[in-house]
Design a protein around this motif. Sequence first.
Motif, PDB file in Angstrom:
ATOM      1  N   ALA A 205       0.820  -1.207   0.000  1.00  0.00           N
ATOM      2  CA  ALA A 205       0.000   0.000   0.000  1.00  0.00           C
ATOM      3  C   ALA A 205       0.854   1.257   0.000  1.00  0.00           C
ATOM      4  CB  ALA A 205      -0.940  -0.005   1.214  1.00  0.00           C
TER       5      ALA A 205
ATOM      6  N   PRO B 174       1.279   3.373  -7.289  1.00  0.00           N
ATOM      7  CA  PRO B 174       0.305   2.481  -7.929  1.00  0.00           C
ATOM      8  C   PRO B 174       0.994   1.556  -8.923  1.00  0.00           C
ATOM      9  CG  PRO B 174      -0.487   4.746  -7.916  1.00  0.00           C
ATOM     10  CD  PRO B 174       0.914   4.793  -7.400  1.00  0.00           C
TER      11      PRO B 174
ATOM     12  N   THR C 176       4.973  -6.763 -11.354  1.00  0.00           N
ATOM     13  CA  THR C 176       4.561  -5.371 -11.201  1.00  0.00           C
ATOM     14  C   THR C 176       5.681  -4.463 -11.680  1.00  0.00           C
ATOM     15  OG1 THR C 176       5.440  -5.405  -8.965  1.00  0.00           O
ATOM     16  CG2 THR C 176       3.102  -5.884  -9.211  1.00  0.00           C
ATOM     17  N   ARG C 177       5.370  -3.180 -11.844  1.00  0.00           N
ATOM     18  CA  ARG C 177       6.418  -2.277 -12.311  1.00  0.00           C
ATOM     19  C   ARG C 177       7.341  -1.889 -11.156  1.00  0.00           C
ATOM     20  NH1 ARG C 177       4.032   3.824 -13.439  1.00  0.00           N
ATOM     21  NH2 ARG C 177       2.727   4.027 -11.585  1.00  0.00           N
ATOM     22  N   SER C 178       8.428  -1.250 -11.499  1.00  0.00           N
ATOM     23  CA  SER C 178       9.402  -0.851 -10.489  1.00  0.00           C
ATOM     24  C   SER C 178       8.837   0.201  -9.549  1.00  0.00           C
ATOM     25  CB  SER C 178      10.649  -0.291 -11.174  1.00  0.00           C
ATOM     26  OG  SER C 178      11.418   0.459 -10.255  1.00  0.00           O
ATOM     27  N   GLN C 179       9.246   0.134  -8.299  1.00  0.00           N
ATOM     28  CA  GLN C 179       8.829   1.110  -7.297  1.00  0.00           C
ATOM     29  C   GLN C 179       9.348   2.517  -7.597  1.00  0.00           C
ATOM     30  OE1 GLN C 179      11.103  -1.413  -4.654  1.00  0.00           O
ATOM     31  NE2 GLN C 179      11.955   0.403  -3.673  1.00  0.00           N
ATOM     32  N   PHE C 180      10.300   2.621  -8.530  1.00  0.00           N
ATOM     33  CA  PHE C 180      10.830   3.938  -8.879  1.00  0.00           C
ATOM     34  C   PHE C 180      10.044   4.591 -10.016  1.00  0.00           C
ATOM     35  CE2 PHE C 180      14.377   1.562  -7.062  1.00  0.00           C
ATOM     36  CZ  PHE C 180      14.700   2.401  -5.995  1.00  0.00           C
ATOM     37  N   GLU C 181       9.102   3.882 -10.551  1.00  0.00           N
ATOM     38  CA  GLU C 181       8.291   4.418 -11.648  1.00  0.00           C
ATOM     39  C   GLU C 181       6.961   4.902 -11.080  1.00  0.00           C
ATOM     40  OE1 GLU C 181       9.387   4.735 -14.890  1.00  0.00           O
ATOM     41  OE2 GLU C 181      11.277   4.159 -13.959  1.00  0.00           O
TER      42      GLU C 181
ATOM     43  N   GLU D 252       4.764   7.403 -12.720  1.00  0.00           N
ATOM     44  CA  GLU D 252       3.815   8.062 -13.613  1.00  0.00           C
ATOM     45  C   GLU D 252       2.448   7.391 -13.536  1.00  0.00           C
ATOM     46  OE1 GLU D 252       3.921  10.702 -15.589  1.00  0.00           O
ATOM     47  OE2 GLU D 252       6.002  11.200 -15.086  1.00  0.00           O
ATOM     48  N   VAL D 253       1.405   8.189 -13.493  1.00  0.00           N
ATOM     49  CA  VAL D 253       0.047   7.649 -13.423  1.00  0.00           C
ATOM     50  C   VAL D 253      -0.868   8.385 -14.391  1.00  0.00           C
ATOM     51  CG1 VAL D 253       0.150   6.802 -11.047  1.00  0.00           C
ATOM     52  CG2 VAL D 253      -0.447   9.202 -11.486  1.00  0.00           C
ATOM     53  N   ARG D 254      -1.983   7.745 -14.670  1.00  0.00           N
ATOM     54  CA  ARG D 254      -3.078   8.447 -15.327  1.00  0.00           C
ATOM     55  C   ARG D 254      -3.570   9.542 -14.369  1.00  0.00           C
ATOM     56  NH1 ARG D 254      -5.812   2.843 -17.439  1.00  0.00           N
ATOM     57  NH2 ARG D 254      -6.291   2.466 -15.247  1.00  0.00           N
ATOM     58  N   ILE D 255      -3.935  10.689 -14.893  1.00  0.00           N
ATOM     59  CA  ILE D 255      -4.583  11.692 -14.042  1.00  0.00           C
ATOM     60  C   ILE D 255      -5.988  11.900 -14.559  1.00  0.00           C
ATOM     61  CG2 ILE D 255      -2.492  12.866 -13.297  1.00  0.00           C
ATOM     62  CD1 ILE D 255      -2.951  14.881 -15.547  1.00  0.00           C
TER      63      ILE D 255
ATOM     64  N   GLY E 211      -1.897  -0.535 -18.132  1.00  0.00           N
ATOM     65  CA  GLY E 211      -2.267   0.143 -16.894  1.00  0.00           C
ATOM     66  C   GLY E 211      -2.311   1.652 -17.017  1.00  0.00           C
ATOM     67  N   LEU E 212      -1.818   2.191 -18.107  1.00  0.00           N
ATOM     68  CA  LEU E 212      -1.805   3.644 -18.305  1.00  0.00           C
ATOM     69  C   LEU E 212      -2.627   4.070 -19.515  1.00  0.00           C
ATOM     70  CD1 LEU E 212       1.984   4.334 -17.512  1.00  0.00           C
ATOM     71  CD2 LEU E 212       0.011   4.795 -16.031  1.00  0.00           C
TER      72      LEU E 212
END
Lengths: 397, 397, 165, 165
Positions: free
Chosen positions: B10, B14, B41-46, B48-51, B78-79
């Motif tokens: 959590a 995302p 899943t993608r990297s925790q350093f990435e 970028e999200v949909r807004i 996912g985007l």
Amino acid sequence: VGVAAAQEAAKAPPGAVLYDVPADPTKEMGRALLEDGGYGTRSQFETEVRIKEDNPTDTTSWTFTPLAAMLGNLTPSGLHFERHHGGIPTIDPTHHNLFVHGMVAEAKKFSMADLKALPSVTRKHFIECSGNTLTEWKGVTAKNVQRTHGLLSTSEWTGVLFSTLARAVNLDPQADWVLAEGADAAVMTRSIPMDKLMRDGMIVYGQNGEALRPEQGYPLRLLLPGYEGNTHIKWLRRLQVSDKPFMTREETSKYSDLYSDGRAKLFTLEMDPKSVITFPSGEMKLPKPGHYEITGFAWTGRGRVQAVDISTDGGKTWAPARLDTQPEPQCTVRFSFPWHWDGSEAVLQSRCWDETGARQLTRGDLIEMRGVNSVYHYNAIQSWAVDAAGEVTNVQV
Amino acid sequence: VGVAAAQEAAKAPPGAVLYDVPADPTKEMGRALLEDGGYGTRSQFETEVRIKEDNPTDTTSWTFTPLAAMLGNLTPSGLHFERHHGGIPTIDPTHHNLFVHGMVAEAKKFSMADLKALPSVTRKHFIECSGNTLTEWKGVTAKNVQRTHGLLSTSEWTGVLFSTLARAVNLDPQADWVLAEGADAAVMTRSIPMDKLMRDGMIVYGQNGEALRPEQGYPLRLLLPGYEGNTHIKWLRRLQVSDKPFMTREETSKYSDLYSDGRAKLFTLEMDPKSVITFPSGEMKLPKPGHYEITGFAWTGRGRVQAVDISTDGGKTWAPARLDTQPEPQCTVRFSFPWHWDGSEAVLQSRCWDETGARQLTRGDLIEMRGVNSVYHYNAIQSWAVDAAGEVTNVQV
Amino acid sequence: EGAESWGSPIGPDDLKGMAAYAPGGGDLPAGSGTVAQGRDLYGERCAHCHGEELEGIPETGGAKLVGGRGSLASDKPVKTVESYWPHAETLFDYVKRAMPFDDPGSLTDDEVYAISAFILNRGGILPEDAALDAGALAQVKMPNADGFYPGDTYDLRLSWGRADN
Amino acid sequence: EGAESWGSPIGPDDLKGMAAYAPGGGDLPAGSGTVAQGRDLYGERCAHCHGEELEGIPETGGAKLVGGRGSLASDKPVKTVESYWPHAETLFDYVKRAMPFDDPGSLTDDEVYAISAFILNRGGILPEDAALDAGALAQVKMPNADGFYPGDTYDLRLSWGRADN
Ligand code: HEC
Ligand code: HEC
Ligand SMILES: [Ca+2]
Ligand SMILES: [Ca+2]
Ligand SMILES: [Ca+2]
Ligand SMILES: [Ca+2]
Ligand SMILES: [Ca+2]
Ligand SMILES: [Ca+2]
Ligand SMILES: [Co+2]
Ligand SMILES: [Co+2]
């Protein structure tokens, strides 16, 4: 995402989030957008996962892509096959550099920002582990196509051509080999022929439109179209240019091919023409006689797939399959073939040719040529038997 | 995945899971495979999200793809941008059918299993909302390229050609239109010309190698290459064949284009040629004068992109850009252009042509032709101003 | 076994509750409703989002449903059922399928006829004593029925051909 | 500004701890170690996975490191450092980079020379009193050094050309 939501999520299949299923979705407002935080997940009804080889330790082991469940040509990044020799490292990209040195006039380091600022290319390629299908050398072993052929995945890759970096470091024209080294606990190394790197070698940071996945080398990996998977060094941190190969443990002790005379081949790098029927395939059952679309994948490390043939009688007669995607260099194609199953026993096979004229071998020819102790590069024609009850099993004919 | 792991998850961005970051990843064993349950899943350093658009309700609203962060040509599932009119329904695919009826000799229903057993095609196409860039009609509004152009995404789609279903239902040759209906709370409907459906219309269940994502219509959507996004009916449950359009609310009240004479055009379905520079773009800052690779996307609903030009002086002079991916029908291409920024003010623009000869318009030409009240299909050349400090802003010239 | 064997026949109840009501009215269902009935129903089911006077309530997303006539060629066009929609059948079709937004698909055909009659009355299109059924709805002439171009056109001067420079 | 401006120069410490030791030995580091030293180190750091007798412990994933000579042309080839590896430098390189598996990269160069000497001794390649340094390691001739084909070959009869049927 709060803890309650996370607890709920824990009950969903991997990669999915559980939601209530309304009796009639047209009579109830759906869920609001961005509940996912802005990065979506797959449907809770989709349960296919990578499965792992049962190895003594899960930090040097592999997982298989569920090939029979793939829709289309690409592999979803979350289902890309894996092979790790020292676990999956977690690397902060802001501290990661690629060092290029050795036989170059100007040894250089490139930060991730440096690399992303350089001209890039975007190309679709498969990666296949040269150990794919190795269980089948000595006889029928694996039960389904995820286990027989699942060390194969296809992605769109984005990054910098090696030749671009070669200009930046002013490569010594005498250089013939490059050592590629990863930043994982195995500090994985392979020696790569300069011809390959200069022709189409890529340093990639993008996979299917976003950053590489951690299991695929985040933040950087080598991509050598059509070469055996082990050479596509993940978590790439160093390229050392030389005039000879380094004879690393991976390329001598491991990824070398033993022939029956006791001698072995080194540097068998290009993946050979290969194809496999994914429907119907092992552990499936055809419910009743009738029309079926046979489908599968074909690929070759040497260029484009030229053609695929299908046999439903164990190789006695063959007919061409449809290619359902456009052949691209070093990329899988999907094929299909309309088949009427009359309810009697059948043995289904596919075979392919590539644009160089290389062909996928029968098991007999392959073993005549290579013996049964090669471990790697098993590309014999795969046979699936359909019995009168419709049960599909792995067989060798 | 246990609750503790879920609590930890959590805290990650995302789509990612948090792991400890070792000081030196070569000195510590990485994490074991399959901790992710078999779906990565993608990297925790990435991050970028949909807004989302700030609408009164998040069940009829939209989210934008972070175009400037895309690596390559595909959009990660996912985007993928979203537009919902009744929220995102959760649909059990084993209970979902597609009904095809109306002007057909044999009205039929197709279960998901039926559809997946039919011959399929796999093709890469963009989807663009015809409302993409609508904020810019009356003047500069949006601040970055996610907001100006983010209702655009590209995927590999897999499914059945409409023409395949047309044979199965024995289509009445007099039929000219088909109503497509979704199973969401909006019971979304659009009328589609038969010519389009028979040419390249697809009923798709696959996206980027796996099942459609829920936001993209799981388990089934219509895919009309190059047509405005709203017509690609998601959660598709019904196709009603007719000899006339149905004049639904979406195609009259909403997706019609008002001209300055007060009259409106109906059924403007093909997306026009369009391109946008994603680097550098609004809200970015160039750190110092020097070499930059200008990059972006170009696309057209009418076929393949033919060429892209770049101007760095607000449209006074133009030079061709490189196309970094192979143009495919109704698919985005990536372009790039090497630029030396000398530190003085600049206005960056891109424009494209397609293989039919249609071209992307200047803002002046577009408004002369269409007025400023059209809402949809804004495809004017986008301008990004670079000031002497390197700040990049949205401008209109 | 060719294409004719694909899929399965549609059963008698399969399409229950699935319909679309195109202009012409041939497909419209039985039932009827009056402006007066519609006023009450609208007040209960719609007004909290679209406003007592059908003026729209932006905070709910509920659109303005009446007004705006004569505004379409202005700087500030106001598009409503009254001012913009070419076909009355579309109102029936849309309300039946998607409204009320907070309980979609919950209205009977009679209720939708009544509410449609009320909205059209408040838009000055039907008189106060009007009733709607399939036949009557198909007869309604919308104010902006002729407000649309006959078809798509190519503006060759601007959209086609390579630019000069 | 062309390609020459891309990236930045490598600093003096940038490559610290990064190396690869190819055959020929020119790159091998300073330092040395004896079989006797290696025996102790092996016992502490390696034996719990590879076995006291270097026989391998399958449950740990630790491979058998010695034995197997003469088996390569048989039905059951046994590939070990002793029987299969063409170059002794590879042993140094690999142990230094990746072993011990439970604490990778933790050995000093002296320790790796010693452990390599011990493994090669138990493989019958070095005598009991041997010591290894850069020069000595490069001199080691591995039993299977000539066991490899000189290069890749095309088997045209089987692999190329379209099948007959
Ligand atoms: C909970 C709020 C809510 C309620 C209650 C509601 N609506 Fe709506 N209405 C909306 C929203 C939100 C939209 C826009 C939907 C979309 O984005 O597609 C809408 C759209 C409409 C439209 C289309 C407007 C246009 O110009 O395209 C009509 C007509 C309409 N509603 C009629 C009704 C009627 C009749 C009722 C009652 C039976 C009703 N609504 C109840 C929120 C509501
Ligand atoms: C915790 C278990 C463990 C320990 C301790 C360990 N190893 Fe290993 N060793 C392994 C595993 C597992 C592999 C296989 C790694 C892979 O899959 O790439 C391996 C591989 C090797 C190989 C390559 C074998 C081949 O044939 O390719 C050598 C050589 C080796 N180890 C030497 C050593 C030495 C020397 C030490 C001590 C300094 C050591 N190992 C300590 C588990 C261990
Ligand atoms: Ca309800
Ligand atoms: Ca040379
Ligand atoms: Ca070869
Ligand atoms: Ca350690
Ligand atoms: Ca006709
Ligand atoms: Ca048009
Ligand atoms: Co090989
Ligand atoms: Co339109």
